[in-house]
Design a protein around this motif. Structure first.
Motif, short mmCIF file in Angstrom:
data_model
loop_
_atom_site.label_atom_id
_atom_site.label_comp_id
_atom_site.label_asym_id
_atom_site.label_seq_id
_atom_site.Cartn_x
_atom_site.Cartn_y
_atom_site.Cartn_z
N GLY A 1 -2.58 3.82 -6.07
CA GLY A 1 -3.18 3.24 -5.07
C GLY A 1 -4.27 2.26 -5.62
O GLY A 1 -4.36 0.96 -5.31
N ALA B 1 0.58 -1.38 -0.03
CA ALA B 1 -0.06 0.00 0.01
C ALA B 1 0.71 1.31 0.01
O ALA B 1 0.47 2.11 -0.78
CB ALA B 1 -1.00 0.18 1.35
N TRP B 2 2.10 1.36 0.60
CA TRP B 2 2.92 2.35 0.83
C TRP B 2 3.40 2.68 -0.61
O TRP B 2 3.77 3.84 -0.77
CB TRP B 2 3.87 2.01 1.95
N GLY C 1 2.29 1.89 -3.38
CA GLY C 1 1.16 2.29 -4.30
C GLY C 1 0.85 3.90 -4.09
O GLY C 1 0.58 4.64 -5.01
N GLU C 2 1.12 4.14 -2.76
CA GLU C 2 0.67 5.80 -2.37
C GLU C 2 2.01 6.47 -3.07
O GLU C 2 1.67 7.63 -3.61
CB GLU C 2 0.70 5.73 -0.87
N HIS D 1 -0.50 -5.24 -6.93
CA HIS D 1 0.20 -5.74 -5.77
C HIS D 1 0.99 -7.07 -6.18
O HIS D 1 1.83 -7.60 -5.52
CB HIS D 1 -0.84 -5.94 -4.78
#
Length: 190
Positions: free
Chosen positions: A113, A104-105, A107-108, A121
């Protein structure tokens, strides 16, 4: 592109030769996203593709199109590897697996995201499986806490990268099983 190259040079100064392995893996992840069409149909990659005057069939252009994002992914991989070298999990969390938070980090950091949650992912999780802590959690908890390697000190090679040549194609350095232009469905576990 120039900013991405400056960031890559900075990463190589900080990480040493191991940065080459991380850049190779990051490039393969970005090319995986491109080939699986998870992140390349719209947005910044589409704009770069149009600027270059190429379409999706121009495989020679893909490394250039995805390069800035590959550098961001390599930087994120470096953060994860420094923590792994110290026997820590991502973001100082509890010892153990922290795949979801790290993915997630990333992707941010990429501004992708939604795309990451929609399937992007998988490439990062494959990388994490190849770069996992092989020391059992119980053993790591019993050991005295190691100090993190300062960011200014090159990181030694970690599994699965035992030897990293200083020159040659990045794809030959990557530990990931896929290659641009080969069917992704033929790769087991991806």
């Amino acid at each position: 592109m120039v900013d991405a190259h400056v960031r890559r040079a900075r990463l190589e100064r900080r990480m040493g030769l191991y940065a080459r392995a991380l850049m190779a893996d990051a490039q393969q992840v970005a090319e995986y996203w491109w080939q699986c069409r998870q992140m390349g149909r719209r947005g910044v990659w589409r704009v770069r593709q149009d600027t270059l005057g190429v379409d999706r069939s121009a495989l020679w252009a893909v490394p250039l199109v995805v390069y800035p994002e590959a550098v961001v992914v390599a930087e994120a991989m470096a953060v994860r590897e420094r923590q792994r070298a110290a026997g820590r999990s991502f973001a100082g969390g509890p010892a153990g697996w922290s795949t979801g938070r790290w993915v997630a980090w990333v992707g941010e950091r990429l501004g992708m995201g939604e795309e990451m949650a929609a399937g992007g992912h998988r490439g990062l999780e494959t990388w994490l499986m190849r770069h996992r802590n092989t020391v059992p959690v119980v053993t790591r908890l019993a050991q005295p806490e190691r100090r993190a390697v300062p960011r200014s000190v090159p990181l030694p090679l970690l599994d699965p990268h035992h030897m990293v040549p200083a020159h040659g194609p990045l794809r030959d350095v990557s530990c990931l099983p896929w290659r641009l232009g080969t069917p992704m469905t033929s790769v087991a576990g991806v």
